[in-house]
Design a protein around this motif. Sequence first.
Motif, PDB file in Angstrom:
ATOM      1  N   THR B  57       0.733  -1.086  -0.111  1.00 51.36           N
ATOM      2  CA  THR B  57      -0.015   0.032  -0.073  1.00 51.36           C
ATOM      3  C   THR B  57       0.899   1.268   0.015  1.00 51.36           C
ATOM      4  O   THR B  57       1.902   1.124   0.559  1.00 51.36           O
ATOM      5  CB  THR B  57      -0.811  -0.051   1.374  1.00 51.36           C
ATOM      6  N   ILE B  58       0.620   2.259  -0.825  1.00 53.59           N
ATOM      7  CA  ILE B  58       1.517   3.390  -0.699  1.00 53.59           C
ATOM      8  C   ILE B  58       0.699   4.639  -0.064  1.00 53.59           C
ATOM      9  O   ILE B  58      -0.529   4.764  -0.035  1.00 53.59           O
ATOM     10  CB  ILE B  58       1.937   3.786  -2.130  1.00 53.59           C
ATOM     11  N   GLN B  59       1.316   5.490   0.630  1.00 51.30           N
ATOM     12  CA  GLN B  59       0.669   6.906   0.849  1.00 51.30           C
ATOM     13  C   GLN B  59       1.567   8.152   0.359  1.00 51.30           C
ATOM     14  O   GLN B  59       2.739   8.067   0.393  1.00 51.30           O
ATOM     15  CB  GLN B  59       0.804   6.937   2.464  1.00 51.30           C
ATOM     16  N   ASP B  60       0.782   8.742  -0.379  1.00 51.01           N
ATOM     17  CA  ASP B  60       1.577   9.893  -1.121  1.00 51.01           C
ATOM     18  C   ASP B  60       0.731  11.052  -0.739  1.00 51.01           C
ATOM     19  O   ASP B  60      -0.399  11.221  -1.443  1.00 51.01           O
ATOM     20  CB  ASP B  60       1.597   9.750  -2.613  1.00 51.01           C
ATOM     21  N   GLY B  61       1.125  11.864   0.232  1.00 53.82           N
ATOM     22  CA  GLY B  61       0.238  12.878   0.779  1.00 53.82           C
ATOM     23  C   GLY B  61      -0.984  12.409   1.237  1.00 53.82           C
ATOM     24  O   GLY B  61      -0.946  11.682   2.100  1.00 53.82           O
ATOM     25  N   ASP B  62      -2.032  13.145   0.789  1.00 50.07           N
ATOM     26  CA  ASP B  62      -3.203  12.421   1.462  1.00 50.07           C
ATOM     27  C   ASP B  62      -3.828  11.049   0.785  1.00 50.07           C
ATOM     28  O   ASP B  62      -4.673  10.674   1.285  1.00 50.07           O
ATOM     29  CB  ASP B  62      -4.404  13.640   1.261  1.00 50.07           C
ATOM     30  N   LEU B  63      -3.006  10.613  -0.236  1.00 53.33           N
ATOM     31  CA  LEU B  63      -3.616   9.373  -0.973  1.00 53.33           C
ATOM     32  C   LEU B  63      -3.234   8.484  -0.242  1.00 53.33           C
ATOM     33  O   LEU B  63      -1.872   7.970  -0.443  1.00 53.33           O
ATOM     34  CB  LEU B  63      -3.458   9.705  -2.344  1.00 53.33           C
ATOM     35  N   THR B  64      -3.945   7.400  -0.074  1.00 55.48           N
ATOM     36  CA  THR B  64      -3.657   6.080   0.367  1.00 55.48           C
ATOM     37  C   THR B  64      -4.140   5.137  -0.637  1.00 55.48           C
ATOM     38  O   THR B  64      -5.321   5.335  -1.289  1.00 55.48           O
ATOM     39  CB  THR B  64      -4.456   5.393   1.571  1.00 55.48           C
ATOM     40  N   LEU B  65      -3.056   4.244  -1.356  1.00 57.09           N
ATOM     41  CA  LEU B  65      -3.577   3.317  -2.430  1.00 57.09           C
ATOM     42  C   LEU B  65      -3.031   2.059  -2.369  1.00 57.09           C
ATOM     43  O   LEU B  65      -1.776   1.857  -1.905  1.00 57.09           O
ATOM     44  CB  LEU B  65      -3.140   4.096  -3.644  1.00 57.09           C
ATOM     45  N   PHE B  66      -4.040   0.818  -2.771  1.00 53.15           N
ATOM     46  CA  PHE B  66      -3.241  -0.216  -2.912  1.00 53.15           C
ATOM     47  C   PHE B  66      -3.692  -0.820  -4.182  1.00 53.15           C
ATOM     48  O   PHE B  66      -4.143  -0.107  -4.852  1.00 53.15           O
ATOM     49  CB  PHE B  66      -3.911  -1.051  -1.656  1.00 53.15           C
ATOM     50  N   GLU B  67      -3.319  -2.096  -4.292  1.00 49.38           N
ATOM     51  CA  GLU B  67      -3.341  -2.653  -5.527  1.00 49.38           C
ATOM     52  C   GLU B  67      -1.946  -2.206  -6.501  1.00 49.38           C
ATOM     53  O   GLU B  67      -2.185  -1.154  -7.091  1.00 49.38           O
ATOM     54  CB  GLU B  67      -4.456  -2.488  -6.461  1.00 49.38           C
ATOM     55  N   ALA B  70      -2.490  -0.670  -9.987  1.00 53.41           N
ATOM     56  CA  ALA B  70      -3.213   0.560  -9.731  1.00 53.41           C
ATOM     57  C   ALA B  70      -2.051   1.751  -9.265  1.00 53.41           C
ATOM     58  O   ALA B  70      -2.281   2.762  -9.705  1.00 53.41           O
ATOM     59  CB  ALA B  70      -4.370   0.440  -8.881  1.00 53.41           C
ATOM     60  N   ILE B  71      -1.374   1.260  -8.419  1.00 48.70           N
ATOM     61  CA  ILE B  71      -0.158   2.246  -7.718  1.00 48.70           C
ATOM     62  C   ILE B  71       0.876   2.656  -9.022  1.00 48.70           C
ATOM     63  O   ILE B  71       0.983   3.703  -9.271  1.00 48.70           O
ATOM     64  CB  ILE B  71       0.494   1.536  -6.683  1.00 48.70           C
ATOM     65  N   ILE B  72       1.294   1.724  -9.831  1.00 51.33           N
ATOM     66  CA  ILE B  72       2.266   2.236 -10.697  1.00 51.33           C
ATOM     67  C   ILE B  72       1.595   2.981 -11.927  1.00 51.33           C
ATOM     68  O   ILE B  72       2.118   3.771 -12.500  1.00 51.33           O
ATOM     69  CB  ILE B  72       2.836   0.991 -11.442  1.00 51.33           C
ATOM     70  N   LYS B  73       0.447   2.770 -12.126  1.00 54.11           N
ATOM     71  CA  LYS B  73      -0.403   3.746 -13.193  1.00 54.11           C
ATOM     72  C   LYS B  73      -0.591   5.029 -12.619  1.00 54.11           C
ATOM     73  O   LYS B  73      -0.435   6.074 -12.903  1.00 54.11           O
ATOM     74  CB  LYS B  73      -1.864   2.992 -13.324  1.00 54.11           C
ATOM     75  N   TYR B  74      -0.927   4.968 -11.179  1.00 58.96           N
ATOM     76  CA  TYR B  74      -0.872   6.339 -10.534  1.00 58.96           C
ATOM     77  C   TYR B  74       0.323   6.978 -10.649  1.00 58.96           C
ATOM     78  O   TYR B  74       0.424   8.542 -10.876  1.00 58.96           O
ATOM     79  CB  TYR B  74      -1.458   6.226  -9.095  1.00 58.96           C
ATOM     80  N   LEU B  75       1.533   6.275 -10.342  1.00 57.84           N
ATOM     81  CA  LEU B  75       2.965   7.028 -10.089  1.00 57.84           C
ATOM     82  C   LEU B  75       3.056   7.569 -11.639  1.00 57.84           C
ATOM     83  O   LEU B  75       3.656   8.816 -11.591  1.00 57.84           O
ATOM     84  CB  LEU B  75       3.752   6.007  -9.786  1.00 57.84           C
ATOM     85  N   ALA B  76       2.771   6.764 -12.690  1.00 60.08           N
ATOM     86  CA  ALA B  76       2.991   7.160 -14.002  1.00 60.08           C
ATOM     87  C   ALA B  76       2.323   8.521 -14.547  1.00 60.08           C
ATOM     88  O   ALA B  76       2.930   9.148 -15.370  1.00 60.08           O
ATOM     89  CB  ALA B  76       2.897   5.955 -15.034  1.00 60.08           C
ATOM     90  N   LYS B  77       1.023   8.437 -13.930  1.00 60.22           N
ATOM     91  CA  LYS B  77       0.270   9.713 -14.562  1.00 60.22           C
ATOM     92  C   LYS B  77       0.587  10.984 -13.471  1.00 60.22           C
ATOM     93  O   LYS B  77       0.659  11.872 -13.995  1.00 60.22           O
ATOM     94  CB  LYS B  77      -1.193   9.148 -14.123  1.00 60.22           C
ATOM     95  N   GLN B  78       0.699  10.492 -12.126  1.00 60.90           N
ATOM     96  CA  GLN B  78       0.965  11.877 -11.276  1.00 60.90           C
ATOM     97  C   GLN B  78       2.261  12.408 -11.533  1.00 60.90           C
ATOM     98  O   GLN B  78       2.330  13.524 -11.344  1.00 60.90           O
ATOM     99  CB  GLN B  78       0.866  11.217  -9.760  1.00 60.90           C
ATOM    100  N   TYR B  79       3.321  11.840 -12.107  1.00 57.55           N
ATOM    101  CA  TYR B  79       4.463  12.166 -12.034  1.00 57.55           C
ATOM    102  C   TYR B  79       5.095  12.037 -13.499  1.00 57.55           C
ATOM    103  O   TYR B  79       6.180  11.662 -13.811  1.00 57.55           O
ATOM    104  CB  TYR B  79       5.561  11.491 -11.204  1.00 57.55           C
ATOM    105  N   GLU B  80       3.939  12.495 -14.450  1.00 60.32           N
ATOM    106  CA  GLU B  80       4.190  12.192 -15.786  1.00 60.32           C
ATOM    107  C   GLU B  80       5.361  12.856 -16.540  1.00 60.32           C
ATOM    108  O   GLU B  80       6.181  12.351 -17.354  1.00 60.32           O
ATOM    109  CB  GLU B  80       3.059  12.832 -16.746  1.00 60.32           C
ATOM    110  N   GLY B  81       5.883  13.954 -16.024  1.00 55.68           N
ATOM    111  CA  GLY B  81       6.773  14.798 -16.607  1.00 55.68           C
ATOM    112  C   GLY B  81       7.938  14.259 -16.170  1.00 55.68           C
ATOM    113  O   GLY B  81       9.053  14.919 -16.637  1.00 55.68           O
TER     114      GLY B  81
END
Lengths: 216, 216
Positions: B57-67, B70-81
Amino acid sequence: MAVIKVHGHHGSTATVMVLCCLNEKNLEYELVFVDFFAGAHKTPEYLALNPLGLIPTIQDGDLTLFESRAIIKYLAKQYEGQGTDLLGRTVSEQALVEQWSQVEAQSFNSPVFFIIEQVLIAPIVGGSTDEAAVEIRVEKVGKLLDIYEERLSKSKYLAGDFFSLADLQHLPYTNYLINGCGKGDLISSRKHVKAWWEDISSRPAWKKVAEKMTFK
Amino acid sequence: MAVIKVHGHHGSTATVMVLCCLNEKNLEYELVFVDFFAGAHKTPEYLALNPLGLIPTIQDGDLTLFESRAIIKYLAKQYEGQGTDLLGRTVSEQALVEQWSQVEAQSFNSPVFFIIEQVLIAPIVGGSTDEAAVEIRVEKVGKLLDIYEERLSKSKYLAGDFFSLADLQHLPYTNYLINGCGKGDLISSRKHVKAWWEDISSRPAWKKVAEKMTFK
């Protein structure tokens, strides 16, 4: 705009998932019937579209795409301004949609498929149902639905207070579970899961495809 | 920017997938060790983060995310640049990334997990390996890799001529398959799959986590 071609079959839950998404997005489509009972998904013509020999596959202009969960994500993104928004608006919302989509794909799908295979399909193909093995999966699904119950007591839908791909992905299998396998108790015994199911399964986009679903 | 917390374990392929992605994106992280051999993923504290009781499970600021996927997709999108682009640039490219990610999750993952469980884990926990059942899965994986071989004869990576999440998702399990289960033949006997594996497994982001992977 050319009409989107869907190579599939109403007896396939993956096809039905895609058709429901197309309806949510108000997209026109042509269903190209793939008679998988006759092995039409293993012909060279079909394997040229989808080497895995699974249905459905879509063709949208130049793009040929398979894997139902990839297809619905593509449709939601490519036609973002049209019909229902199914992705979530912020990156965090989209992350939660993805999280619950993965829960469906990784934790819900497999035990439910086992139940459907044993209860619904085995007798059709001349086999018998392994009741003890089914019971193990029913318990497993029940435990997962306890987690959904907790989640749905806090938000109207899985990813938040908006209907999304994560909810949509649950429609075909849950329909089979309730109306094909007689396991409706799993849903109706949990207050928030029941309300969620009644809500998502009464959406016109779903009802239009559900009535064509075959249980045999 | 607060450092991203990853609750996980180097012995977990799902954790390792996420760590590799963080490295690709040049993101700082803190690994919060979850001792799942001691049941630390089933404590009330951990279940409050992830009710499924799975890691990571990751915690990035206010967001807690598992799977993990889903996490790698989030990281790829959130830190796109930042760091490696893992998503594809156009909607069509992204759709193909998603398609091959789904192939990993739906068709590659399950038989490979079975092999790992039987060959690697069963003896550790005092069980024995069901060789015949393993052989069935080896054949299944082989047939799937024949499809990869064909695909990789046309493009350098699964989704096209760019490294993406779809390739990254294959790293942890393939590593176990080759270096933990002695099933390297599955990879090395296929020319393009072999070249692909040599390419993706030599990426610095992967090598950094791979050397910490535990096979026991």
